[in-house]
Design an enzyme around this catalytic site. Structure first.
Site: not given
Lengths: 251, 251, 251, 251
Positions: D37, D136-137, D78, D12, D140
């Site tokens: 990879d 926030h949305h 993170t 993302r 969360k």
């Protein structure tokens, strides 16, 4: 205890200063003078710091007299030109305390406004877009405010220093809604009953926005800045003339 | 289950509509058509409501064809003139379902924007001052936005109907910061990278302020309005042509 | 000219009312009374409408006396219970003007706050999410404000009436930051020096937000509402007891 | 031209990084790798700086490999602990470029958020009151956000350093609306559909307010910060490990 005298004590700002000094634990109110009173009653025996809030036509004379009296001065009256400031510096040099006299003059004592202006200048280089909106009561005769113009100049200078180009703007047709362009930065002025003095600075990058807003709801908003200046003059402020509250903020 | 077909399904808005219909519990996606596809594939056997999001140059033709096919239509394409609307009404009258055909056209499907505009008009008569600030991405070519102009006109009309005079404004000197005056209401346009489409309406009286703000962060913001319109057309919407989402809101 | 008397004229609110009446072109100040003054000096020969701003412990008695005097009353004092309101209604029925006496009581005279509350209730059914933030000076002893609780209840009721479920909220771990849940709606209270009384209602859908904010900067913010009520009582207000300023707004 | 490779290129965040590098005039996209990879394809012959945006469980391993390959690394993943950071420092010391290797790790690449946090810490000492609202949305799972907690701690520390006492708050009755108290600072968390990640810091003195707000509307908001970090690593960033974007801002 810092002994504080107030010149212009019955004025709109001065009366707030008297109340603020009375409310400060580390200060005591000395003399309160107004138009017609003899300023030479103020001297170092009764006063550490004078706060002068009068009108532009008499302020320079007051400050020169107070320097001659040997007291330190915080000046909130507006209307200072480079020429007037030069006269203050000369008076200090020729006065009784050339090496440790302190005089402080500020166009704006609202800490929130001073910080907003400072932060805006710091942030400016990191954003593609920047605009300024100032909002005031409808009795204000000039638009935009001097503070907004100052902020716009600060943003423009910071952008130039960082090598940024013009702000993006594809507007082709506009009847005036895009505001006044100050040094490349669009500035908008709102006049609304109920407001006092407010400024909002908007910064934008793809996907993000930073907003810094200062609200001054009434004249009381200047008192923390005035008290801070008094403490600085009674404390570690540099000697000589200092202009601008940002000099007394630890930023 | 409401059977919904989408015309312009691969477009920027149409693809959002397809996703929104797929995500709605009470709808099923029927046909998805795009430029070059035969619209007569859509009829009442496979479709209850069509959502049409294309471009102004083809939208009228699409709508006339869909009326002839006897299906109800929600139109999100812009660019409708009174003349075009008259053609739609005539097509309904001469079509296969003159008594129960439903067509809905809206310049703005963002519920927040439609509500903000409506509330602003309602509030306008109770405040001395009113101004409008719209904020958009910097690629927008016109300023101020059509929505902001519409809001300003609505405020101005409400003020006149209530017998209010001009907004208070003592500005004497201004270099353009007071914005564009639309029917007596000052309108400001901000262009900032990172923004999409936003409008803020400020009202002020002595000592008080009312602020109404609508933010449209992305095209997804139109989908609740589109789904509401689809449900209304499949439900109790009036027959004939309806223009404007406020007609479908219970206010 | 409407003849207006003020009861509690020296109080914090009453003194604002006296100034507001003096400033209104269509009103003239009649009697100004305070604690200890004889209310029976007020009658229809000298007064059309009385504005009563005192304290809860004496307000009911004042209102009953004024009803017996036959004058219409606007009451700004708080603390009204259903029982007290019943006594007012009974006094009107048994008073000198049972068929055309008008009494008006309002918990909040700030038009912006009353409108924000009303608009929030209207908007609630169209959004997935809704939260309320109220902000006040730090001397306020109760949190959240009565107005915020009222707004939250109104939003919750509107959501239930529209068949909406709970607001989306996937929070799993929280130490109290999500605020107080009033009837399913999260309410947050901010206490900040410099503020007076403010409320912000936030509504959200995918991609869009609607924000309605009312700011009351000082007590002067109640005066437009008080004058509106006086004009309504002198004009086309319904007879009997009316509670709530929204009844006098054309919404 | 800075040659930039991306690890986690299909993720993302990584896909945004690929687009951002392609859009930058002073960078060229080198290798784009994803799970499975071989990271040793990246070396100084083809890459100046690697941007690593993967998941906490693999990020440390990736960074250690890239250090061994001798390339500089910007890490957006993170989940970094003091122990993991120590391993990075050790790897640099034992790697092929102990004296000039550069590794940069940041918990937040949104410049607006990093600036808001920094400005809040600077402003804190000048205001009686301070509160934090994060929004926030609703997906969360934790409240309040880590950023809000970080900001509250910074404000609290600055207040202590300046000798300020507790924030004024006379609240006697509260059902939870006053939020979570983090180190003496009240923190409120709003969850609203349509929002992404936002933080507002409110400061108040008598008569004035300062508001600092950062809005992150989408993941694109991190890209200016990522590009800034890449340029710093290719330029004058200090050698060794640097943590936090504020180190790369000229404040």
């Amino acid at each position: 205890m810092v002994k504080v005298s107030v010149v212009g004590a019955k004025g709109r700002m001065g009366s707030h200063v008297v109340a603020a000094v009375n409310g400060a634990d580390d200060m005591e109110l000395a003399l309160t003078l107004d138009a017609g009173d003899d300023l030479t009653r103020i001297d170092r025996s009764n006063t550490d710091v004078v706060v002068e809030f009068t009108v532009p036509s008499v302020s320079l004379g007051n400050v020169l007299t107070l320097i001659a009296q040997g007291v330190d001065v915080v000046v909130g009256t507006t209307g200072w030109t480079d020429e007037k400031l030069a006269q203050v510096r000369e008076a200090i040099a020729n006065g009784p305390r050339p090496s440790d006299q302190k005089v402080f003059i500020a166009p704006n004592f609202a800490i929130s406004a001073v910080l907003a202006d400072y932060f805006a200048t710091k942030a400016a280089r990191y954003f593609e877009s920047a605009e300024v909106i100032e909002l005031h009561h409808p009795n204000k005769v000039d638009a935009p405010s001097g503070t907004a113009i100052h902020t716009a100049h600060g943003i423009a200078q910071a952008r130039k220093d960082a090598g940024l180009g013009e702000v993006p703007d594809n507007t082709e047709t506009d009847g005036g809604s895009r505001g006044q362009v100050v040094d490349g930065i669009h500035v908008h002025a709102v006049r609304l009953r109920g407001l006092n003095a407010h400024e909002e600075v908007l910064f934008g990058n793809a996907g993000e926005q930073l907003t810094i807003r200062a609200d001054s709801f009434d004249r009381g908003s200047f008192m923390p800045g005035v008290l801070l200046a008094v403490r600085k003059l009674a404390g570690d402020a540099p000697t000589g003339l200092t202009v601008g509250l940002d000099n007394f903020l630890d930023l």
